[in-house]
Design a protein around this motif. Sequence first.
Motif: not given
Length: 268
Positions: A169-170, A188-192, A219-223
């Motif tokens: 998902g974009q 908050e900033p998050a990393l998965v 909400t993805v900013t980098e994948a």
Amino acid sequence: MADLITVWQRSTVAELSWTTPSGPSGIPVVPLMWRDFPCVALPYSMADTALSLRGRTAALSVSAADAGTGAAVVGTGPVEVLEDVDGSLFVEHLVEQEALKHPPTRLRADSLIARRENWWWVPRVIVSLTEVEEQRDLHPRTRAADALLVRDRRGRPEVEVVTAEDWTGQDGVTLWARGGAPLDGAGEPALVFSHQYSPDFERWERWSRRGTLTGDTLTVTEAQGSPTGADPAGPLSPYGLLERLSNHRSLARSCRTGIARAESRSTT
């Protein structure tokens, strides 16, 4: 409750997570023990990453159901970062442990001849937990879509196992905590991230999504990358001969560059 040190000792793969002013970070690692505490010994191709942990609190986790024990646990505490540029500490205390768990190290450093030939693989940056301040059980990763969510909670990394129906998902990815608790993201900033590897560990790849977490929506900013297959270890096929040689040479160059920089720092 699973004991972090016991699970860490018996596992073959693990994760190291931490937070920085630029956001959460996390990498897959080989779990080792030094001075009775969990540690990792990162090659100099990862020196910049390892050195960024100085003075920080980190989370050490075992999350894969097939990591060796069936248990999943995370422990948090301060870490010590030590440069072992000549590799003496690694050889004396850690190389045998790593060779048992990590086939590439078995090939590159399991004998004196191998160490001389692959001298660049022996110097390490050792990141060691100095105190287990907090630990708790995790729901294990049992599917390729399962991953670790890392976020900053009061200056400390908080780790949870999450999953999603669709990681492509974009506009936003809906996450579910495998343990069932609400995520309650507050923007908050998050990393998965998660990781997959081939049976010989020559390929060990991390995939990740970075962004902000609001409620259960990332909400993805980098994948980078994507999960594949039905097994969290992944059905990654081993490299062919040419790919193996290319990967080996690239890794050797990166390690030699990192070692040269370390030696330059020590003389200034």
